[in-house]
Design a protein around this motif. Structure first.
Motif, PDB file in Angstrom:
ATOM      1  N   ARG A  63       0.411  23.297  16.595  1.00  0.00           N
ATOM      2  CA  ARG A  63      -0.855  22.269  16.992  1.00  0.00           C
ATOM      3  C   ARG A  63      -0.547  20.871  16.839  1.00  0.00           C
ATOM      4  NH1 ARG A  63      -3.888  24.672  13.186  1.00  0.00           N
ATOM      5  NH2 ARG A  63      -3.927  22.963  11.653  1.00  0.00           N
ATOM      6  N   ASN A  64       0.243  20.348  15.989  1.00  0.00           N
ATOM      7  CA  ASN A  64       0.383  19.007  15.430  1.00  0.00           C
ATOM      8  C   ASN A  64       1.803  18.478  15.898  1.00  0.00           C
ATOM      9  OD1 ASN A  64      -2.101  18.225  14.064  1.00  0.00           O
ATOM     10  ND2 ASN A  64      -1.586  20.391  13.093  1.00  0.00           N
ATOM     11  N   GLU A  86      -6.971  18.758  10.275  1.00  0.00           N
ATOM     12  CA  GLU A  86      -7.610  18.598  11.465  1.00  0.00           C
ATOM     13  C   GLU A  86      -6.926  17.492  12.215  1.00  0.00           C
ATOM     14  OE1 GLU A  86     -11.756  18.375  12.158  1.00  0.00           O
ATOM     15  OE2 GLU A  86     -11.852  20.416  10.905  1.00  0.00           O
ATOM     16  N   ASP A  87      -6.304  16.669  11.250  1.00  0.00           N
ATOM     17  CA  ASP A  87      -5.662  15.295  11.791  1.00  0.00           C
ATOM     18  C   ASP A  87      -4.562  14.969  11.013  1.00  0.00           C
ATOM     19  OD1 ASP A  87      -5.262  12.761  13.339  1.00  0.00           O
ATOM     20  OD2 ASP A  87      -6.622  11.750  12.281  1.00  0.00           O
ATOM     21  N   VAL A  88      -3.319  14.692  11.400  1.00  0.00           N
ATOM     22  CA  VAL A  88      -2.273  14.313  10.615  1.00  0.00           C
ATOM     23  C   VAL A  88      -2.069  12.889  11.008  1.00  0.00           C
ATOM     24  CG1 VAL A  88      -1.321  16.808  10.555  1.00  0.00           C
ATOM     25  CG2 VAL A  88      -0.461  15.028  12.253  1.00  0.00           C
ATOM     26  N   THR A  89      -2.502  12.228  11.851  1.00  0.00           N
ATOM     27  CA  THR A  89      -2.186  10.872  12.364  1.00  0.00           C
ATOM     28  C   THR A  89      -2.543   9.870  11.129  1.00  0.00           C
ATOM     29  OG1 THR A  89      -4.310  10.456  13.282  1.00  0.00           O
ATOM     30  CG2 THR A  89      -2.513  11.205  14.770  1.00  0.00           C
ATOM     31  N   ARG A  90      -3.223   9.905   9.996  1.00  0.00           N
ATOM     32  CA  ARG A  90      -3.636   9.351   8.974  1.00  0.00           C
ATOM     33  C   ARG A  90      -2.424   9.255   7.816  1.00  0.00           C
ATOM     34  NH1 ARG A  90      -6.472  10.547   4.690  1.00  0.00           N
ATOM     35  NH2 ARG A  90      -6.982  12.709   4.229  1.00  0.00           N
ATOM     36  N   TYR A  91      -1.676   9.975   8.087  1.00  0.00           N
ATOM     37  CA  TYR A  91      -0.508  10.376   7.002  1.00  0.00           C
ATOM     38  C   TYR A  91       0.583   9.603   7.778  1.00  0.00           C
ATOM     39  CZ  TYR A  91      -3.585  13.989   5.167  1.00  0.00           C
ATOM     40  OH  TYR A  91      -4.565  14.455   4.637  1.00  0.00           O
ATOM     41  N   THR A 112       0.644   8.287  -2.222  1.00  0.00           N
ATOM     42  CA  THR A 112      -0.713   8.968  -1.885  1.00  0.00           C
ATOM     43  C   THR A 112      -0.601  10.392  -1.409  1.00  0.00           C
ATOM     44  OG1 THR A 112      -1.815   6.738  -1.915  1.00  0.00           O
ATOM     45  CG2 THR A 112      -3.041   8.913  -1.204  1.00  0.00           C
ATOM     46  N   ALA A 113      -0.590  11.414  -2.230  1.00  0.00           N
ATOM     47  CA  ALA A 113      -0.220  12.684  -1.571  1.00  0.00           C
ATOM     48  C   ALA A 113      -1.377  13.680  -1.930  1.00  0.00           C
ATOM     49  CB  ALA A 113       1.136  13.292  -2.120  1.00  0.00           C
ATOM     50  N   GLU A 114      -1.578  14.620  -0.909  1.00  0.00           N
ATOM     51  CA  GLU A 114      -2.403  15.553  -1.240  1.00  0.00           C
ATOM     52  C   GLU A 114      -2.050  17.053  -0.493  1.00  0.00           C
ATOM     53  OE1 GLU A 114      -6.421  14.992   0.800  1.00  0.00           O
ATOM     54  OE2 GLU A 114      -5.419  13.902   2.394  1.00  0.00           O
ATOM     55  N   ALA A 115      -2.233  17.938  -1.203  1.00  0.00           N
ATOM     56  CA  ALA A 115      -1.860  19.269  -0.690  1.00  0.00           C
ATOM     57  C   ALA A 115      -3.253  19.831  -0.059  1.00  0.00           C
ATOM     58  CB  ALA A 115      -1.279  20.195  -1.900  1.00  0.00           C
ATOM     59  N   LEU A 116      -3.009  20.467   1.022  1.00  0.00           N
ATOM     60  CA  LEU A 116      -4.188  21.145   1.896  1.00  0.00           C
ATOM     61  C   LEU A 116      -3.730  22.283   2.634  1.00  0.00           C
ATOM     62  CD1 LEU A 116      -5.697  17.767   3.457  1.00  0.00           C
ATOM     63  CD2 LEU A 116      -6.718  19.217   1.458  1.00  0.00           C
ATOM     64  N   PRO A 117      -4.528  23.124   2.576  1.00  0.00           N
ATOM     65  CA  PRO A 117      -4.171  24.499   3.522  1.00  0.00           C
ATOM     66  C   PRO A 117      -3.906  24.034   4.810  1.00  0.00           C
ATOM     67  CG  PRO A 117      -6.040  24.854   2.155  1.00  0.00           C
ATOM     68  CD  PRO A 117      -5.885  23.500   2.089  1.00  0.00           C
ATOM     69  N   ALA A 118      -3.058  24.481   5.294  1.00  0.00           N
ATOM     70  CA  ALA A 118      -2.756  23.812   6.880  1.00  0.00           C
ATOM     71  C   ALA A 118      -3.623  24.348   7.865  1.00  0.00           C
ATOM     72  CB  ALA A 118      -1.197  24.649   7.178  1.00  0.00           C
ATOM     73  N   MET A 121       0.763  -1.173   0.042  1.00  0.00           N
ATOM     74  CA  MET A 121      -0.129   0.153  -0.048  1.00  0.00           C
ATOM     75  C   MET A 121       0.947   1.318   0.007  1.00  0.00           C
ATOM     76  SD  MET A 121      -3.324   0.934   2.396  1.00  0.00           S
ATOM     77  CE  MET A 121      -2.407   1.476   3.942  1.00  0.00           C
ATOM     78  N   PRO A 122       0.651   2.227  -0.809  1.00  0.00           N
ATOM     79  CA  PRO A 122       1.591   3.421  -0.872  1.00  0.00           C
ATOM     80  C   PRO A 122       1.384   4.290   0.286  1.00  0.00           C
ATOM     81  CG  PRO A 122      -0.414   3.544  -2.536  1.00  0.00           C
ATOM     82  CD  PRO A 122      -0.330   2.223  -1.737  1.00  0.00           C
ATOM     83  N   ALA A 123       2.523   4.900   0.658  1.00  0.00           N
ATOM     84  CA  ALA A 123       2.373   5.824   1.857  1.00  0.00           C
ATOM     85  C   ALA A 123       1.488   6.800   1.719  1.00  0.00           C
ATOM     86  CB  ALA A 123       3.949   6.279   1.896  1.00  0.00           C
ATOM     87  N   ASN A 124       0.827   7.436   2.722  1.00  0.00           N
ATOM     88  CA  ASN A 124      -0.017   8.732   2.390  1.00  0.00           C
ATOM     89  C   ASN A 124       0.843   9.826   2.889  1.00  0.00           C
ATOM     90  OD1 ASN A 124      -2.476   7.424   1.728  1.00  0.00           O
ATOM     91  ND2 ASN A 124      -2.779   6.710   3.675  1.00  0.00           N
ATOM     92  N   VAL A 125       0.891  10.989   2.272  1.00  0.00           N
ATOM     93  CA  VAL A 125       1.782  12.025   2.575  1.00  0.00           C
ATOM     94  C   VAL A 125       0.977  13.323   2.337  1.00  0.00           C
ATOM     95  CG1 VAL A 125       3.768  13.440   1.758  1.00  0.00           C
ATOM     96  CG2 VAL A 125       3.884  10.924   1.353  1.00  0.00           C
ATOM     97  N   LEU A 126       1.119  14.176   3.488  1.00  0.00           N
ATOM     98  CA  LEU A 126       0.358  15.205   3.580  1.00  0.00           C
ATOM     99  C   LEU A 126       1.354  16.331   3.205  1.00  0.00           C
ATOM    100  CD1 LEU A 126      -1.919  17.372   4.484  1.00  0.00           C
ATOM    101  CD2 LEU A 126      -1.022  17.089   6.555  1.00  0.00           C
TER     102      LEU A 126
END
Length: 169
Positions: free
Chosen positions: A72-73, A43-48, A33-39, A1-6
């Motif tokens: 915050r994280n 709400e949760d970085v634990t899934r990355y 698996t990467a996604e760009a999101l406004p900081a 499974m590919p790594a999830n990257v934030l």
């Protein structure tokens, strides 16, 4: 499974957001698996499995949303591979030489054991938000100094490190 990257970013006029999107795109092409999101929206970085945080530079400080995101994280960020980038110089200097992180970013890097940091050139064009930004553009000091080939090369290196790290799990 590919790594999830934030790829989380703080951006006022969209320049840093475009860099973050380019970073996420390169990582996706590398098989992550990467996604760009406004900081501010994360709400949760634990899934990355890994995180990249980018912020525009304003008067020697990282964008407030990037700073707040890191604060915050901090516990979750300290537990996973982490990289930082800054965008800001409104001249070609970022393409010509290494620009170290500003003091606040350097402190966060040390505290969180971040694996790296890079500074990319910034972009400030007509229609920019903020009185100071508009004054900079009006005085002819704006422009687009982002080097997308350099951004893509850095992102590919980070992607390689994430992939290599996954093989060691």
């Amino acid at each position: 499974m590919p790594a999830n990257v934030l790829v989380a970013y703080g951006s006022t006029n969209g320049s840093t957001a475009q860099i973050a999107e380019a970073v996420a795109e390169v990582m996706s092409k590398a098989g992550l698996t990467a996604e760009a999101l406004p900081a501010a929206s994360v709400e949760d970085v634990t899934r990355y499995d890994a995180v990249v945080v980018g912020g525009g530079l304003y008067a020697g400080r990282w964008h407030k949303d990037a700073r707040r995101f890191v604060r915050r994280n901090r516990r979750a960020l300290a537990a996973r591979p982490l990289w930082f980038f800054s965008s800001g110089p409104l001249d070609p200097s970022a393409s010509e030489r290494f620009i170290p992180p500003v003091p606040g970013v350097r402190r966060s890097m040390t505290r969180l054991d971040a694996r790296g940091h890079v500074t990319f050139g910034g972009c400030l064009l007509e229609g920019a938000k903020g009185r100071i930004a508009r004054m900079i553009v009006r005085n002819g000091k704006g422009g687009d100094y982002r080097d997308f080939p350099a951004i893509e090369m850095w992102a590919a290196g980070v992607a390689g490190e994430v992939i290599e790290g996954r093989g060691q799990d």
